[in-house]
Design a protein around this motif. Structure first.
Motif, PDB file in Angstrom:
ATOM      1  N   GLY A   1       0.842  -1.188   0.000  1.00  0.00           N
ATOM      2  CA  GLY A   1       0.000   0.000   0.000  1.00  0.00           C
ATOM      3  C   GLY A   1       0.880   1.241   0.000  1.00  0.00           C
TER       4      GLY A   1
ATOM      5  N   THR B   1      -3.559   3.424   3.095  1.00  0.00           N
ATOM      6  CA  THR B   1      -3.925   2.036   3.405  1.00  0.00           C
ATOM      7  C   THR B   1      -3.254   1.646   4.710  1.00  0.00           C
TER       8      THR B   1
ATOM      9  N   ASN C   1      -8.513  -6.799  -0.393  1.00  0.00           N
ATOM     10  CA  ASN C   1      -9.242  -5.774  -1.142  1.00  0.00           C
ATOM     11  C   ASN C   1     -10.141  -4.944  -0.234  1.00  0.00           C
TER      12      ASN C   1
ATOM     13  N   HIS D   1      -9.589  -3.979   2.622  1.00  0.00           N
ATOM     14  CA  HIS D   1      -8.794  -2.992   3.359  1.00  0.00           C
ATOM     15  C   HIS D   1      -7.891  -2.181   2.439  1.00  0.00           C
ATOM     16  N   GLY D   2      -8.101  -2.274   1.139  1.00  0.00           N
ATOM     17  CA  GLY D   2      -7.374  -1.456   0.197  1.00  0.00           C
ATOM     18  C   GLY D   2      -5.931  -1.851  -0.031  1.00  0.00           C
TER      19      GLY D   2
END
Length: 425
Positions: free
Chosen positions: A228, A240, A317, A319-320
């Protein structure tokens, strides 16, 4: 009643193939030498040389595997047996596996583990830093070597009714295991049945544990990288939160997977490593996780990669986080064939009586012996190595692991009895 009388033998004969005292002493010394010099998978050059030298000294003709480590050695495979070393096993057209009319193979694994030997005051403690025979492969190797030496002598006396192959296999601890390479190298050519033992510190020396059907579990390896943009811990909403994402993968993925299969399959994701970040006030850009996927059931094991990867992607996904997954296929369960399991049971009873055999549960450990059983029927026994009466259990893969060396005698005589009784089936 003598132990031998508990299994009917032709004419009431006593089963030959007991371990002579002089050889017993030699085998203990051989095992201790291996224990002092453990070698990792595909690096077992010293171990291979020691096995080869002792077999050659017995008048046998061992062959080193093409990888340079590991040994195959045939006993009694000559023109007058009617079975050539490179002849294929008879194949059952319904099951696609070999029948029991070929050579009986005895398999050992020869590699050690990358952990330190922590035993204190032990004269045969490992001399190699961060290397140990902490899974009992030194015992497995010694048992097959000893059985081979006894069976070679029986063959010279005309008392070996059917040929036997010794398989000293490298790299059992390296996924997906050295068994596959040994098979490619001809380990199963002409083999009709195969047997093995694995040390079990929960079983007293002098006894074995047996189970029909699956006795180990499937085991795969899982490696995950999460990425992230990173940022300041004061503003997690602007980036993220990768540590949280990694933590959710750790906790949520096993739960998700467990709800997507029959719970009786025993599919379990367990983590061994998680690593991320360097400072308390910095949200990192990268995290790594690794662990294992284990499964009791062969059909579910075949589905496991897709199930596990999908669950990881879902949580990451959410949690980005961007996920990169390396799912390393390991080994299927060891599934003991009923007839070969009963052969081992009868062999042990013939040597030491019915009280020397106990039923054992399915282990969650993995074993690449399973690859042989994809080709020919066979079975693995749990070889008791706990000193009778000892309360402390030295578990496998721990630095203080050791065995009661009486187990070597038991293993040798189990294998020699199986080789002799197997010819009567």
């Amino acid at each position: 009643m003598s132990p031998e009388s508990e299994v009917d033998l032709p004419g009431g004969a006593v089963l030959p193939g007991a371990l002579p005292e002089m050889l017993r002493t030699e085998l203990i010394a051989f095992r201790r030498d291996l224990h002092m010099h453990p070698e990792l998978g595909n690096q077992e050059f010293r171990t291979t040389a020691a096995i080869k030298e002792r077999l050659e000294r017995a008048g046998l003709a061992p062959r080193v595997l093409s990888s340079g480590t590991g040994v195959i050695c045939d006993i009694g495979v000559t023109d007058d047996t009617g079975i050539a070393a490179d002849a294929p096993a008879d194949i059952d057209t319904d099951t696609g596996i070999g029948t029991d009319t070929g050579i009986l193979a005895l398999r050992a694994d020869i590699d050690g583990l990358p952990i330190p030997d922590t035993k204190t005051g032990c004269p045969y403690r490992s001399t190699v830093p961060d290397r140990a025979h902490a899974c009992g492969h030194d015992v497995h190797t010694t048992v097959v070597l000893g059985a081979g030496l006894v069976l070679a002598e029986l063959h010279r006396q005309g008392l070996l009714p059917r040929p036997v192959r010794l398989i000293f296999q490298p790299a059992e601890e390296v996924l997906p295991g050295g068994a596959s390479e040994a098979i490619v190298d001809g380990a199963l050519d002409g083999v009709g049945r195969i047997i093995a033992v694995h040390c079990d510190p929960r079983v007293d020396a002098g006894r074995i544990g047996l189970r029909q059907g699956p006795i180990t579990s499937a085991c795969d390896r899982l490696e995950i990288a999460l990425d992230g943009p990173g940022g300041h811990t004061a503003r997690p909403h602007l980036t993220t939160d990768l540590v949280t994402a990694a933590a959710r993968v750790v906790t949520d993925v096993p739960a998700l997977v467990g709800r997507r299969v029959d719970s009786r399959s025993g599919l379990a994701v367990t983590w061994g490593r998680i690593e991320s970040g360097h400072a308390p006030n910095v949200i990192p850009q990268h995290a790594e996780l690794s662990g294992t996927v284990r499964c009791l059931d062969l059909d579910t094991w075949r589905l496991a990669p897709d199930l596990v990867v999908a669950a990881i992607d879902e949580v990451a996904n959410l949690h980005g986080a961007k996920s990169e997954i390396n799912y390393v296929r390991g080994v299927p369960p060891v599934v003991n064939e009923d007839g070969v399991t009963e052969l081992l049971r009868d062999a042990m009873i013939a040597r030491r009586g019915s009280e020397s055999v106990e039923n054992t549960e399915q282990s969650l450990g993995g074993e690449d012996f399973s690859w042989y059983l994809e080709r020919v029927p066979g079975a693995m026994a749990r070889l008791g190595v706990r000193p009778p009466g000892e309360r402390t259990v030295r578990d496998l893969h721990q630095g203080d692991f050791d065995v009661d060396e009486h187990a070597i005698t038991v293993g040798v005589e189990l294998f020699t009895a199986a080789a002799l009784l197997g010819a009567l089936r």
